[in-house]
Design an enzyme around this catalytic site. Structure first.
Site, PDB file in Angstrom:
ATOM      1  N   SER A 218       7.344  -4.906   7.654  1.00 33.74           N
ATOM      2  CA  SER A 218       7.038  -5.890   8.707  1.00 33.74           C
ATOM      3  C   SER A 218       7.796  -7.201   8.510  1.00 33.74           C
ATOM      4  O   SER A 218       7.217  -8.284   8.355  1.00 33.74           O
ATOM      5  CB  SER A 218       5.525  -6.127   8.763  1.00 33.74           C
TER       6      SER A 218
ATOM      7  N   ASP B 126       4.764  -3.053  12.154  1.00 30.27           N
ATOM      8  CA  ASP B 126       3.337  -2.785  12.349  1.00 30.27           C
ATOM      9  C   ASP B 126       2.949  -2.630  13.825  1.00 30.27           C
ATOM     10  O   ASP B 126       1.995  -1.925  14.149  1.00 30.27           O
ATOM     11  CB  ASP B 126       2.488  -3.891  11.692  1.00 30.27           C
TER      12      ASP B 126
ATOM     13  N   ARG C 292       0.826  -1.205   0.000  1.00 25.25           N
ATOM     14  CA  ARG C 292       0.000   0.000   0.000  1.00 25.25           C
ATOM     15  C   ARG C 292       0.857   1.252   0.000  1.00 25.25           C
ATOM     16  O   ARG C 292       1.900   1.313   0.664  1.00 25.25           O
ATOM     17  CB  ARG C 292      -0.896   0.041   1.245  1.00 25.25           C
TER      18      ARG C 292
END
Length: 914
Positions: free
Chosen positions: A600, A654, A536
Site C-alpha cells: 500500500s 488495499d 502480516r
C-alpha cells in the site's frame, strides 16, 4: 446570690424549651425524615420533567428557555422592567467586560394605581408611559435597546420572549390579560405610541433573575432560590431530561414552582393541624402547601396559631388571649426575625407581645421565642431537603463524585432572619456531604437578572451568528457537490487518456486486475500485507462447491524503525525471514504457493505482478527501493534465503483488495472504496477507455488514487482557511488535497483549527486556550466518532475536552465542539459521496444504461467507526446519482484476503489460458 438567680433562670429556660419541644414535636423533623422528604421531592421533579407525567405533577418544572448562564464576556446597554407587586421598576443596566466585569444601574420606581391593578387589561399598557418617561429622562429615547422583563406571576412559556399569563396573583385582578402573551401586549402598546422602540428579548420570573444575577459574579452558579414572601427555586437542567421541550442537547433553566410540592398529598403525613388551619384560611386552599410551610407570608401566622392554641390550653399568657392575638395576620414574620435575635430576642418578644395586648411573663417570652425557633427551623430544613434533591440531580447529571456549585439566593426571610440562612446551609451540607455548595446573596436579582438574561441572550445570538458564519464556509450545498462530481468526472477522463495522463491530478492507474471473482476459484494461496509498521503473512484457502468459502490463518510481525529507514535489502530480508517463520509455524516448510502482495504505497504498474515504487510514505525511508520493482526486490530476497520459492502472481493495493474481497460474495461488486487514515477508490473500467494499456476488449480495475483530486486547483473554491492551514503544515503541502478534506488523518486537525479560531475570537472556552490544544495532531479523528456518537452524553464530551487540557469547559462548549465535529465530518462524507457518485455514473455511462445496479466494497476506520459518515455518504450518493442503485458492503480484511483472491482469480484466468 447572683449565681443562684442565673442558675434558676437557666433552669426556667431549659424547662420551658423542653415543654415547647414536646408540645411541638410534630414540627421538629429528624434528619431521616428530611432525607425522605428529599427523596419524595426528587420523585416529584422527575414527574414534572416527564411529558406523560407532567400534567398530574404537583411540581411543574416549567421550561424558561434560558439556555445559558453569564460567562463574563457580556457587554452592552440593556433595559429591564420589573413587575411583581404594587410598584414596578424600569432599569438601565450597563454591562462591560473590558478586562474586568462591571455592572452599572440606573432605575426609577413607578406606582401602579389600585384602579389599574383591578381594571380591564390596562396595567401592562400603563407601563409604556412610564417607560417613555424613563428613556426621555436619560436621553436614550432614540435608541432601540434590548429589554428584559421580570414578570413574577405564573406563566407558561414556549420561547424566551413569550409568556402566557396563567393567572393573576398578589392582588392583581385585571381582566382580559389571563391567557394572553404579556410580551405581545407590551409590544403592541409600545407600537401604538410610535415615539420609541424597544427590542423585548426575554421574559423571566424573579427566581431566574436571582440565578442570573449571581451567575454574573460566580460562573459556578446554576441554582436560584427565593425565600421571602413566597418561595421558589430554579436550576440548570440537562435538555435530555426535559421532555416538554424538543431537543436533547445542552441545558435549560427550569422554573420549578416548588411551592406546590405536596398539593397532591405527598406531604400529608408531615403537615400539622396548624398547617391545615393556615391552608383553610388562605386565599388558595389546597394550593402551594410547601410554600405555606416555609415562606414569609405564612411563618408569622403559623406562630400566631400555635400561641393561640397554647394560650387556650393554659400553657402561656395565663390562658388569656386578646383580639389582636386572635386577628389573622397580626403576628408578622418580621416579628419572628426580631424574636430570634441572639441578643435582643427576649426583649423584642416582650415588646411585641405587649403590643398585642398581652402581659407576658419571662417564661411566656421564652416560650414564644422557642415556638419561633421551631417554626423557622422547620422552614429552613424543609427548604434544605428540597435543595438537596436539586443538588443530587445536578451531581448525577454531571456524573461527578463531588459537585462544586453555587446557589444564588434572594428573599426577605433568607436575608433578614438572623438564623435561617445558617440553619439552611448547615442542613444542606449534612444532607449532601458530597456537594461543595456556596450560597451567594443576590443584590437586586429581579431587575439586574432580567438584564443579565437579555445580555446572555444577546451574547449567544451574536456569537452564534459569528460561529455559523465561519461554519458556513465548511457547509456544502447541492450545487457545490454537483460541481465536485462533474470536475472529478473530468479529471477521471484526463487520467485515463494517454495525452493528458501525465498532467492529470487523478492518475487512474491500471492495476492489470481484469476480473472479479466468479465463484469457481479454488486453492491455497499466500498473501503478504505491508502498509504500516506491522506486516502480516496469511495463508488463504479458497474452496468451491458445497464447501465454498474462504479460510484464513495469519500472523503479525513488527517492522523495527531501523529497518523502515535502513536499506531495502535489509527490509526485504526481514520480510522473507517472517514468511519463512510463518511457513514453519503452519507446518508448510519448503512448500511453494502462489502469492499475492498487498503493497500500500504509490506504485506504477505495467503488469499484474510488477509494481514500481514511486515514493515511500507512512514513515518508510528504506534506501534502494524507490524506482525499483518491489516484486523483484522480494524475489531477490527469497533467492538469498534459499529455503523456499514463491510464485508472486499479483501486487495490489488495499483498495483493490477491498473490492475483490466483497466481489467474492457479491458478483455485482465493481467498486472499491477506502475511507480510513487515507482515502482512495478503484473500479472496473472498460478497456477501450484505458489508453495506457494495449487492447480494447474486457475490463480492468483502475486504481484512481483520487486523494490527489484538487492538487491542480479543482477544489480551491471549496477549500477554507482551515483546509489551507492543515495543508501548509502537512508533510506534503499542495498534495492530496481531496484526501485532506475527507480522511481520518486530517479531520481531527481541521476540527482543532476551527476550535482554535473560535477560541481566539472569544466564541468558545470563554476565549481561554489550553496549551495542549495548540499541539498539532492532539485532536485525534477518533474523537469525532466518539463526540458525535448518539449514545455519548455531553458530560462524556466534556471528559474528552478535559483530556485536551480544557478543564473549565462548559456544557455549552461541549455542544459547540460537537457541532464543529458534525459539520467537518458531514462535509467529508458529502465530498466522498460526490466522488463515488462520479464513479458509479461513469460505469453507467460506459454501458449506456438508464439504470445501474452496482455494489461498492468499503473499508476504513472512518467509514466503519464514525456514527453518521456512512449515512450521509449514502444520502449524497442517492441524490447525485439517482440513476444508480448502489449497495455499500463493508469489507472484512480486504487488504489480506483481497490479495489472495486476486491471486486466485489470476490463477483461474491463467489456467483458462486468458
Amino acid at each position: 446570690m447572683l449565681e443562684g438567680k442565673r442558675t434558676l433562670k437557666s433552669g426556667i429556660f431549659k424547662g420551658t424549651r423542653f415543654l415547647v419541644d414536646r408540645y411541638l414535636y410534630h414540627l421538629r423533623l429528624p434528619e431521616e425524615t428530611l432525607m425522605d422528604v428529599s427523596k419524595r421531592f426528587r420523585q416529584e421533579m422527575d414527574r414534572g420533567l416527564g411529558r406523560d407525567t407532567n400534567p398530574t405533577a404537583a411540581v411543574k418544572m416549567l421550561p424558561t428557555f434560558v439556555r445559558s448562564t453569564p460567562d463574563g464576556t457580556e457587554s452592552g446597554d440593556f433595559l429591564a422592567l420589573d413587575l411583581g407587586g404594587t410598584n414596578f421598576r424600569v432599569l438601565l443596566v450597563k454591562v462591560s467586560a473590558n478586562g474586568k466585569q462591571r455592572v452599572e444601574m440606573e432605575n426609577q420606581i413607578y406606582a401602579i394605581p389600585e384602579s389599574l391593578m383591578r381594571g380591564s387589561g390596562t396595567e401592562v399598557r400603563s407601563i409604556t408611559p412610564c417607560l417613555a418617561n424613563f428613556l426621555e429622562k436619560l436621553g436614550i429615547k432614540d435608541k432601540k435597546l434590548p429589554l428584559g422583563f421580570t414578570f413574577s406571576f405564573p406563566c407558561q412559556q414556549t420561547k424566551l420572549d413569550e409568556s402566557i399569563l396563567v393567572s393573576w396573583t398578589k392582588g392583581f385582578k385585571s381582566s382580559g390579560v389571563e391567557g394572553q402573551d404579556v410580551v405581545s401586549l407590551l409590544r403592541n402598546a409600545i407600537r401604538r405610541r410610535r415615539d420609541f422602540d424597544i427590542d423585548i428579548v426575554a421574559v423571566i420570573n424573579d427566581t431566574v433573575g436571582t440565578m442570573m444575577t449571581c451567575g454574573y459574579d460566580d460562573h459556578h452558579c446554576e441554582i436560584g432560590l427565593i425565600v421571602g414572601t413566597g418561595t421558589n427555586a430554579c436550576y440548570m437542567e440537562e435538555m435530555r431530561h426535559l421532555e416538554l421541550v424538543e431537543g436533547d442537547e445542552g441545558r435549560m433553566c427550569v422554573n420549578m414552582e416548588w411551592g406546590a410540592f405536596g398539593d397532591d398529598g405527598a406531604l400529608d403525613d408531615l403537615r400539622t393541624d396548624f398547617d391545615r388551619e393556615i391552608d383553610a384560611g388562605s386565599l388558595n386552599p389546597g394550593k402551594q402547601l410547601f410554600e405555606k410551610m416555609i415562606s414569609g407570608m405564612y411563618m408569622g401566622e403559623l406562630v400566631r396559631l400555635i400561641l393561640v392554641k397554647m394560650a387556650r390550653e393554659g400553657i402561656v399568657f395565663q390562658g388569656h388571649t386578646t383580639p389582636d392575638l386572635l386577628a389573622t395576620g397580626h403576628f408578622q414574620t418580621s416579628f419572628v426575625s426580631a424574636i430570634e435575635n441572639e441578643k435582643l430576642g427576649l426583649l423584642s418578644a416582650e415588646r411585641i407581645l405587649k403590643d398585642l395586648g398581652l402581659n407576658p411573663s419571662p417564661e411566656d417570652c421564652v416560650t414564644t421565642q422557642r415556638v419561633c425557633q421551631i417554626v423557622s427551623t422547620r422552614a429552613a430544613h424543609l427548604c434544605a431537603a428540597s435543595l438537596a434533591a436539586v443538588l443530587r440531580q445536578i451531581r448525577d447529571n454531571k456524573a461527578a463524585e463531588r459537585l462544586r456549585t453555587t446557589i444564588g439566593v434572594d428573599g426577605s426571610v433568607y436575608k433578614n432572619h438572623p438564623q435561617f440562612a445558617r440553619r439552611l446551609h448547615k442542613m444542606v451540607r449534612r444532607l449532601v456531604p458530597d456537594c461543595d455548595v456556596r450560597f451567594l446573596r443576590s443584590e437586586d436579582g429581579s431587575g439586574k437578572g432580567a438584564a443579565m438574561v437579555t445580555a446572555v441572550a444577546y451574547r449567544l445570538a451574536k456569537q452564534q451568528a459569528e460561529r455559523q458564519s465561519i461554519l458556513d464556509t465548511l457547509r456544502l450545498g447541492r450545487e457545490q457537490l454537483v460541481a465536485v462530481k462533474r470536475r472529478l468526472l473530468e479529471e477521471m477522463t484526463r487520467g485515463l487518456a494517454r495525452e493528458t495522463h501525465s498532467s492529470a491530478a487523478v492518475k487512474m492507474l491500471p492495476t492489470y486486475v481484469r476480473s472479479t471473482p466468479d465463484g469457481t476459484e479454488r486453492g491455497d494461496f499466500l498473501a503478504l500485507d505491508l502498509g504500516g509498521t506491522n506486516f502480516r503473512v496469511l495463508l488463504v484457502r479458497v474452496r468451491q462447491g458445497r464447501r465454498r468459502g474462504v479460510e484464513m490463518h495469519n500472523k503479525i510481525y513488527a517492522i523495527p524503525q531501523d529497518l523502515m529507514q535502513g536499506t531495502g535489502e535489509e527490509l526485504f530480508d526481514h520480510i522473507v525471514h517472517c514468511i519463512a517463520d510463518f511457513l514453519e509455524y503452519m507446518g508448510m516448510r519448503g512448500v511453494s504457493l502462489p502469492l499475492g502482495f498487498t503493497f500500500s504505497f504509490p506504485c506504477h504498474q505495467t503488469r499484474l505482478n510488477q509494481g514500481i515504487l514511486l515514493k515511500w510514505t507512512k514513515g518508510f525511508r528504506a534506501s534502494g527501493c524507490e524506482g525499483e520493482d518491489v516484486v523483484t526486490l522480494l524475489k531477490d530476497a527469497i533467492h538469498r534465503h534459499e529455503e523456499f520459492d514463491l510464485d508472486v502472481v499479483a501486487v495490489v493495493n488495499d483498495t483493490v483488495g477491498t473490492m475483490m474481497t466483497c466481489g467474492y460474495d457479491d458478483p455485482r461488486c465493481e467498486v472499491g472504496l477506502i475511507v480510513g487514515t487515507g482515502t482512495n477508490a478503484c473500479y472496473m473500467e472498460e478497456m477501450r477507455n484505458v489508453e495506457l494499456v494495449e487492447g480494447n476488449a474486457g475490463l480492468m480495475c483502475i486504481n484512481m488514487e483520487w486523494g490527489a483530486f484538487g492538487d491542480q486547483g479543482e477544489l480551491d473554491e471549496f477549500c477554507t482557511e482551515f483546509d489551507r492551514l492543515v495543508d501548509e503544515r502537512s508533510s506534503n503541502p499542495g498534495k492530496q488535497r481531496y484526501e485532506k478534506m475527507i480522511s481520518g488523518m486530517y479531520l481531527g486537525e481541521i476540527v482543532r483549527n476551527v476550535l482554535l479560531d473560535f477560541t481566539a475570537k472569544g466564541l468558545l472556552f470563554r476565549g481561554k486556550l489550553s496549551e495542549r490544544l495548540k499541539t498539532r495532531g492532539i485532536f485525534e479523528t477518533k474523537f469525532l466518532s466518539q463526540i458525535e456518537s448518539d449514545r455519548l452524553a455531553l458530560r462524556q464530551v466534556r471528559t474528552i475536552l478535559q483530556h485536551l487540557g480544557l478543564t473549565s469547559s462548559t456544557c455549552e462548549d461541549s455542544i459547540l465542539v460537537k457541532e464543529v465535529c458534525s459539520v467537518v465530518s458531514r462535509r467529508a462524507a458529502q465530498l466522498c459521496g460526490a466522488g463515488l457518485a462520479a464513479v458509479v455514473d461513469k460505469i453507467r455511462q460506459n454501458r449506456n444504461l438508464n439504470h445501474l445496479q452496482v455494489t461498492v466494497g468499503v473499508d476504513g476506520t472512518l467509514y466503519k467507526l464514525h456514527p453518521h459518515f456512512s449515512t450521509v455518504l449514502r444520502e449524497t450518493l442517492r441524490d447525485l446519482a439517482p440513476q444508480c442503485e448502489v449497495t455499500l458492503v463493508q469489507s472484512e480484511d480486504g487488504s489480506g484476503k483481497g490479495a489472495a483472491l486476486i491471486t486466485a482469480v489470476a490463477c483461474r484466468l491463467r489456467e483458462a489460458g486468458l
